[in-house]
Scaffold this active site. Sequence first.
Site, PDB file in Angstrom:
ATOM      1  CB  THR A 174       5.433  -7.737 -14.889  1.00 42.67           C
ATOM      2  OG1 THR A 174       6.497  -6.978 -14.306  1.00 42.67           O
ATOM      3  CG2 THR A 174       4.338  -6.808 -15.327  1.00 42.67           C
ATOM      4  N   GLY A 176       6.384  -6.763 -18.945  1.00 42.46           N
ATOM      5  CA  GLY A 176       5.358  -7.777 -19.198  1.00 42.46           C
ATOM      6  C   GLY A 176       4.495  -7.391 -20.396  1.00 42.46           C
ATOM      7  N   PRO A 194       0.797  -1.241   0.000  1.00 40.78           N
ATOM      8  CG  PRO A 194       0.039  -0.958   2.202  1.00 40.78           C
ATOM      9  CD  PRO A 194       0.705  -1.948   1.299  1.00 40.78           C
ATOM     10  CG  HIS A 235       8.485   0.578 -17.997  1.00 36.06           C
ATOM     11  ND1 HIS A 235       8.440  -0.091 -19.197  1.00 36.06           N
ATOM     12  CD2 HIS A 235       7.243   0.490 -17.460  1.00 36.06           C
ATOM     13  CE1 HIS A 235       7.226  -0.571 -19.368  1.00 36.06           C
ATOM     14  NE2 HIS A 235       6.469  -0.226 -18.333  1.00 36.06           N
ATOM     15  CE  LYS A 276       8.737  -3.150 -16.333  1.00 31.27           C
ATOM     16  NZ  LYS A 276       7.800  -3.766 -15.393  1.00 31.27           N
ATOM     17  CG  ASN A 308      -0.180  -1.921 -19.109  1.00 33.78           C
ATOM     18  OD1 ASN A 308      -0.881  -1.163 -18.450  1.00 33.78           O
ATOM     19  ND2 ASN A 308       0.791  -1.502 -19.888  1.00 33.78           N
ATOM     20  CG  PHE A 309      -3.942  -3.067 -13.633  1.00 32.48           C
ATOM     21  CD1 PHE A 309      -4.954  -4.016 -13.638  1.00 32.48           C
ATOM     22  CD2 PHE A 309      -2.936  -3.195 -12.683  1.00 32.48           C
ATOM     23  CE1 PHE A 309      -4.968  -5.066 -12.723  1.00 32.48           C
ATOM     24  CE2 PHE A 309      -2.938  -4.248 -11.771  1.00 32.48           C
ATOM     25  CZ  PHE A 309      -3.957  -5.181 -11.789  1.00 32.48           C
TER      26      PHE A 309
HETATM   27  P1  NAP Z   1       7.064   0.659  -5.641  1.00 32.40           P
HETATM   28  O1  NAP Z   1       6.707   2.102  -5.552  1.00 32.40           O
HETATM   29  O2  NAP Z   1       8.480   0.245  -5.481  1.00 32.40           O
HETATM   30  O3  NAP Z   1       6.171  -0.130  -4.573  1.00 32.40           O
HETATM   31  C1  NAP Z   1       6.363  -1.461  -4.236  1.00 32.40           C
HETATM   32  C2  NAP Z   1       5.769  -1.692  -2.855  1.00 32.40           C
HETATM   33  O4  NAP Z   1       5.874  -3.087  -2.549  1.00 32.40           O
HETATM   34  C3  NAP Z   1       6.521  -0.939  -1.777  1.00 32.40           C
HETATM   35  O5  NAP Z   1       5.602  -0.301  -0.915  1.00 32.40           O
HETATM   36  C4  NAP Z   1       7.299  -2.030  -1.025  1.00 32.40           C
HETATM   37  O6  NAP Z   1       7.393  -1.748   0.338  1.00 32.40           O
HETATM   38  C5  NAP Z   1       6.415  -3.231  -1.240  1.00 32.40           C
HETATM   39  N1  NAP Z   1       7.178  -4.482  -1.146  1.00 32.40           N
HETATM   40  C6  NAP Z   1       8.340  -4.779  -1.749  1.00 32.40           C
HETATM   41  N2  NAP Z   1       8.747  -5.999  -1.408  1.00 32.40           N
HETATM   42  C7  NAP Z   1       7.820  -6.490  -0.539  1.00 32.40           C
HETATM   43  C8  NAP Z   1       7.688  -7.691   0.184  1.00 32.40           C
HETATM   44  N3  NAP Z   1       8.626  -8.642   0.089  1.00 32.40           N
HETATM   45  N4  NAP Z   1       6.600  -7.865   0.955  1.00 32.40           N
HETATM   46  C9  NAP Z   1       5.655  -6.907   1.054  1.00 32.40           C
HETATM   47  N5  NAP Z   1       5.730  -5.720   0.399  1.00 32.40           N
HETATM   48  C10 NAP Z   1       6.805  -5.518  -0.385  1.00 32.40           C
HETATM   49  O7  NAP Z   1       6.579   0.052  -7.054  1.00 32.40           O
HETATM   50  P2  NAP Z   1       5.334   0.474  -7.952  1.00 32.40           P
HETATM   51  O8  NAP Z   1       5.775   1.404  -9.016  1.00 32.40           O
HETATM   52  O9  NAP Z   1       4.189   0.831  -7.081  1.00 32.40           O
HETATM   53  O10 NAP Z   1       5.036  -0.933  -8.652  1.00 32.40           O
HETATM   54  C11 NAP Z   1       4.629  -2.037  -7.888  1.00 32.40           C
HETATM   55  C12 NAP Z   1       4.513  -3.258  -8.789  1.00 32.40           C
HETATM   56  O11 NAP Z   1       3.478  -3.042  -9.760  1.00 32.40           O
HETATM   57  C13 NAP Z   1       5.785  -3.566  -9.592  1.00 32.40           C
HETATM   58  O12 NAP Z   1       5.934  -4.960  -9.690  1.00 32.40           O
HETATM   59  C14 NAP Z   1       5.497  -2.962 -10.957  1.00 32.40           C
HETATM   60  O13 NAP Z   1       6.206  -3.611 -11.985  1.00 32.40           O
HETATM   61  C15 NAP Z   1       4.015  -3.232 -11.052  1.00 32.40           C
HETATM   62  N6  NAP Z   1       3.287  -2.332 -11.934  1.00 32.40           N
HETATM   63  C16 NAP Z   1       2.248  -2.881 -12.603  1.00 32.40           C
HETATM   64  C17 NAP Z   1       1.481  -2.103 -13.427  1.00 32.40           C
HETATM   65  C18 NAP Z   1       0.332  -2.741 -14.157  1.00 32.40           C
HETATM   66  O14 NAP Z   1      -0.367  -2.035 -14.869  1.00 32.40           O
HETATM   67  N7  NAP Z   1       0.122  -4.040 -14.004  1.00 32.40           N
HETATM   68  C19 NAP Z   1       1.767  -0.745 -13.577  1.00 32.40           C
HETATM   69  C20 NAP Z   1       2.815  -0.188 -12.849  1.00 32.40           C
HETATM   70  C21 NAP Z   1       3.578  -0.998 -12.021  1.00 32.40           C
HETATM   71  P3  NAP Z   1       8.825  -1.660   1.120  1.00 32.40           P
HETATM   72  O15 NAP Z   1       9.003  -0.245   1.502  1.00 32.40           O
HETATM   73  O16 NAP Z   1       8.590  -2.534   2.312  1.00 32.40           O
HETATM   74  O17 NAP Z   1       9.895  -2.180   0.231  1.00 32.40           O
END
Ligand code: NAP
Length: 264
Positions: free
Chosen positions: A99, A163, A9, A153, A157, A125-126
């Site tokens: 991904t 993905g 979150p 990106h 990343k 990708n959402f």
């Molecule tokens: P981000 O800002 O780095 O956020 C990741 C979050 O996950 C952080 O709050 C982190 O908290 C937490 N986390 C990391 N390792 C964890 C673990 N082992 N257990 C529990 N929590 C953990 O990244 P983001 O940009 O939000 O992206 C998050 C994910 O979504 C990535 O995998 C990205 O590739 C994906 N994504 C998907 C889409 C889509 O459309 N499907 C779009 C954008 C991104 P900590 O502070 O504890 O590390």
Amino acid sequence: MTRIVIAGPRGNMGKEAVLMVLETDHFELAGVIDRKHDGMTLGQIEGMPNESIPVFDDPVRCFEAVKPDVLVDLTNPETGKVHMKLALENDVRPVIGTTGFTEEDVEEMSGLAESKNLGAIIAPNFAIGAILMMKFSQMAARYMPDVEIVEQHHDRKLDAPSGTAVKTAQLISEVREAKKQGHPDEEETIQGARGADVDGMHIHSLRLPGLVAHQEVIFGGEGQTLKIRHDSMNRRSFMPGVRLACEEVMKIGVLVYGLEHIIE
Ligand code: NAP
């Protein structure tokens, strides 16, 4: 009312997902999974909305305590896989935004979802515009089989290629005979110059600060090129897709890989 738990979150995506769930009338935020704030409430975490929603570091304990319908995972590829499996084993429907799933991973999760008759969605990708970009690219590849994919990106990343780029290549491969592009005697004088090779088409991954998520699919033909481009300007662009996935996952009893199978 659909009860939702969000993993990650505090992340860029997770923060937006928390707001989206709180703002959606037919969703209830039942809990969050955050490895650094176990036992607190959401409102006690800096920068989070002032809500008395429980925080857990352990997903299974969270599932047992708040009995959610859906887990939205927005952590990282490794954790996303672990959380997805735990969700299915605990009768929670996963919506996974991370991904990095291999074909074997998808097969394993698919078997698990089917055996439990539980809906599950992995959405590389959402962004709904990105899904349309993939669909339009598949249409174009039928007539213009020479194609290069350039994805861009932000530099935090973890996985490359994205993905979405892999999914685009897979969709194109369904309609295009495998063919090696470029000169038959082409040689890379620096390894990697031509990018990753998927059935003879190339994917190029750029990583820079300032970028969010962007992809251009470039087709070349006799005296012409065609470019299909999508840009996500911010993380909010993904939230209509996350909302749609949380709604649709409640209506299905199998795993769906990619929102393109939902947006028809
Ligand atoms: P981000 O800002 O780095 O956020 C990741 C979050 O996950 C952080 O709050 C982190 O908290 C937490 N986390 C990391 N390792 C964890 C673990 N082992 N257990 C529990 N929590 C953990 O990244 P983001 O940009 O939000 O992206 C998050 C994910 O979504 C990535 O995998 C990205 O590739 C994906 N994504 C998907 C889409 C889509 O459309 N499907 C779009 C954008 C991104 P900590 O502070 O504890 O590390």
